[in-house]
Design a protein around this motif. Structure first.
Motif, PDB file in Angstrom:
ATOM      1  N   ALA A 167       8.946   4.615 -16.741  1.00 30.10           N
ATOM      2  CA  ALA A 167       9.324   5.206 -15.466  1.00 30.10           C
ATOM      3  C   ALA A 167       8.341   4.901 -14.349  1.00 30.10           C
ATOM      4  O   ALA A 167       8.722   4.634 -13.226  1.00 30.10           O
ATOM      5  N   CYS A 168       7.047   4.922 -14.658  1.00 30.81           N
ATOM      6  CA  CYS A 168       6.040   4.822 -13.612  1.00 30.81           C
ATOM      7  C   CYS A 168       5.799   3.416 -13.115  1.00 30.81           C
ATOM      8  O   CYS A 168       5.372   3.238 -11.990  1.00 30.81           O
ATOM      9  N   SER A 169       6.040   2.445 -13.957  1.00 26.83           N
ATOM     10  CA  SER A 169       5.745   1.073 -13.547  1.00 26.83           C
ATOM     11  C   SER A 169       6.481   0.686 -12.276  1.00 26.83           C
ATOM     12  O   SER A 169       7.702   0.774 -12.215  1.00 26.83           O
ATOM     13  N   PRO A 170       5.762   0.257 -11.249  1.00 28.55           N
ATOM     14  CA  PRO A 170       6.405  -0.130 -10.005  1.00 28.55           C
ATOM     15  C   PRO A 170       7.032  -1.524 -10.093  1.00 28.55           C
ATOM     16  O   PRO A 170       7.625  -1.993  -9.157  1.00 28.55           O
ATOM     17  N   ALA A 190       0.840  -1.199   0.000  1.00 28.33           N
ATOM     18  CA  ALA A 190       0.000   0.000   0.000  1.00 28.33           C
ATOM     19  C   ALA A 190       0.874   1.248   0.000  1.00 28.33           C
ATOM     20  O   ALA A 190       0.557   2.247  -0.644  1.00 28.33           O
ATOM     21  N   GLY A 228       5.663  14.258 -13.405  1.00 29.80           N
ATOM     22  CA  GLY A 228       6.316  13.495 -14.474  1.00 29.80           C
ATOM     23  C   GLY A 228       7.706  14.004 -14.797  1.00 29.80           C
ATOM     24  O   GLY A 228       8.281  14.783 -14.048  1.00 29.80           O
ATOM     25  N   ALA A 288      -3.009  -4.163  -2.102  1.00 26.70           N
ATOM     26  CA  ALA A 288      -3.006  -4.407  -0.664  1.00 26.70           C
ATOM     27  C   ALA A 288      -4.402  -4.707  -0.156  1.00 26.70           C
ATOM     28  O   ALA A 288      -5.119  -3.849   0.302  1.00 26.70           O
ATOM     29  N   MET A 327       3.892   1.621  -1.368  1.00 28.56           N
ATOM     30  CA  MET A 327       4.400   1.833  -2.716  1.00 28.56           C
ATOM     31  C   MET A 327       3.315   2.418  -3.610  1.00 28.56           C
ATOM     32  O   MET A 327       3.580   3.344  -4.389  1.00 28.56           O
ATOM     33  N   VAL A 365       6.166  13.191  -8.624  1.00 30.99           N
ATOM     34  CA  VAL A 365       5.771  11.946  -9.283  1.00 30.99           C
ATOM     35  C   VAL A 365       4.626  12.243 -10.250  1.00 30.99           C
ATOM     36  O   VAL A 365       4.606  11.763 -11.383  1.00 30.99           O
ATOM     37  N   GLN A 366       3.707  13.080  -9.794  1.00 32.60           N
ATOM     38  CA  GLN A 366       2.562  13.408 -10.636  1.00 32.60           C
ATOM     39  C   GLN A 366       2.942  14.371 -11.754  1.00 32.60           C
ATOM     40  O   GLN A 366       2.323  14.377 -12.815  1.00 32.60           O
ATOM     41  N   ASN A 389      11.906   2.228  -6.832  1.00 35.27           N
ATOM     42  CA  ASN A 389      11.719   0.810  -7.148  1.00 35.27           C
ATOM     43  C   ASN A 389      12.809  -0.030  -6.499  1.00 35.27           C
ATOM     44  O   ASN A 389      12.542  -1.134  -5.997  1.00 35.27           O
ATOM     45  N   TYR A 398       0.838   4.238  -2.745  1.00 32.45           N
ATOM     46  CA  TYR A 398       0.585   5.639  -2.377  1.00 32.45           C
ATOM     47  C   TYR A 398       1.635   6.562  -2.985  1.00 32.45           C
ATOM     48  O   TYR A 398       1.323   7.648  -3.468  1.00 32.45           O
ATOM     49  N   LEU A 399       2.888   6.093  -2.968  1.00 32.79           N
ATOM     50  CA  LEU A 399       3.979   6.927  -3.476  1.00 32.79           C
ATOM     51  C   LEU A 399       3.888   7.157  -4.982  1.00 32.79           C
ATOM     52  O   LEU A 399       4.251   8.213  -5.482  1.00 32.79           O
ATOM     53  N   THR A 400       3.423   6.153  -5.699  1.00 32.13           N
ATOM     54  CA  THR A 400       3.384   6.272  -7.164  1.00 32.13           C
ATOM     55  C   THR A 400       2.010   6.691  -7.675  1.00 32.13           C
ATOM     56  O   THR A 400       1.772   6.700  -8.882  1.00 32.13           O
ATOM     57  N   GLU A 401       1.139   7.051  -6.752  1.00 37.55           N
ATOM     58  CA  GLU A 401      -0.239   7.382  -7.108  1.00 37.55           C
ATOM     59  C   GLU A 401      -0.308   8.502  -8.143  1.00 37.55           C
ATOM     60  O   GLU A 401       0.366   9.506  -8.022  1.00 37.55           O
ATOM     61  N   ASN A 402      -1.163   8.281  -9.137  1.00 36.82           N
ATOM     62  CA  ASN A 402      -1.402   9.294 -10.174  1.00 36.82           C
ATOM     63  C   ASN A 402      -0.105   9.727 -10.860  1.00 36.82           C
ATOM     64  O   ASN A 402       0.095  10.898 -11.195  1.00 36.82           O
ATOM     65  N   CYS A 403       0.757   8.752 -11.054  1.00 43.78           N
ATOM     66  CA  CYS A 403       2.068   9.000 -11.653  1.00 43.78           C
ATOM     67  C   CYS A 403       1.971   9.698 -12.999  1.00 43.78           C
ATOM     68  O   CYS A 403       1.147   9.354 -13.842  1.00 43.78           O
ATOM     69  N   CYS A 404       2.813  10.715 -13.191  1.00 49.82           N
ATOM     70  CA  CYS A 404       2.871  11.484 -14.440  1.00 49.82           C
ATOM     71  C   CYS A 404       1.516  12.091 -14.794  1.00 49.82           C
ATOM     72  O   CYS A 404       1.224  12.339 -15.968  1.00 49.82           O
ATOM     73  N   GLY A 405       0.701  12.328 -13.802  1.00 48.23           N
ATOM     74  CA  GLY A 405      -0.602  12.921 -14.035  1.00 48.23           C
ATOM     75  C   GLY A 405      -1.508  12.041 -14.871  1.00 48.23           C
ATOM     76  O   GLY A 405      -2.500  12.479 -15.425  1.00 48.23           O
TER      77      GLY A 405
END
Lengths: 114, 114
Positions: A102-105, A82, B29, B109, A84, B26-27, B81, A86-93
């Motif tokens: 880049a965004c793929s965890p 959870a 980009g 999660a 991870m 992160v958002q 990552n 949260y940190l990558t949420e809405n990545c790159c808008g």
DNA sequence: CCGATATTTCGATGAATATAGAAATATGAG
DNA sequence: CTCATATTTCTATATTCATCGAAATATCGG
């Protein structure tokens, strides 16, 4: 997962002995380990280890369960996942950052650190 | 990734303003954002934000690049990552924890927090 | 109940961290 | 060169955190 609980989880892991304890529990698997065994393995006084384990538990990263005289700690993977998320949420808008891979965890960390 | 750099990265994220700044980047980009824009968005004094951005950069979580009078910050996903990989390393001692669906860093999660 | 084992809570001390205004540095425009 | 903009470095203060011995709590065996 909200900001406060995320900070609690990150802060819990951002300490030498707690990070070592958590990794030990991750490797121990669902069986978990007794508090004393963890303290012995990491060569940390029992009272200090108890302090750190309490913080990991408070952050939800580990569960505790009494078994006879021992208290067994076990890692909870869900909370870390959870984290991870949260940190990558809405990545790159939400744009197509897959092109940058880049965004793929999931990908391994091979990109250069600029 | 070793223990010390992992702790540095976790500690960098375990703070309200830094976590917010990182998530903002992160958002944002690959384009990134200027230091001043980040400070404005989060309503934090410029000198305080500079202090926090320096820590994120020192941890390798963000890169910085001067563009004219501004300094553009951008998130580096690779380090995050690597962070996750380090935490789940050698999960369950390599045993079949897939049956428990616990070790996979990809799954969402949904497991109960004991 | 009593002694032994396992762990936590308490308490004091030293170290690290967050904060933000003021001054310093770097860049660009005229 | 001088002024305006963007950011960082400096400085001081208040808060939070880590440490570990000693005492308290919980469980089991006899």
């Amino acid at each position: 997962m909200d900001s406060q609980s995320t900070i609690r989880a990150l802060a819990a892991l951002a300490q030498e002995h707690r990070l070592a304890a958590f990794r030990l529990l991750v490797q121990a698997g669902p069986e978990g380990m007794a508090a004393g065994a963890i303290a012995d393995a990491l060569e940390v006084p029992a009272s200090s280890m108890s302090f750190h384990l309490a913080q990991l538990a408070h952050a939800g990263l580990v569960s505790q369960q009494r078994r006879s005289r021992s208290i067994i700690y076990a890692a909870d993977y869900a909370v870390m996942n959870a984290l991870m998320a949260y940190l990558t949420e809405n990545c790159c808008g939400g744009a197509s950052c897959a092109s940058d891979a880049a965004c793929s965890p999931i990908q391994s960390a091979e990109r250069n650190v600029a």
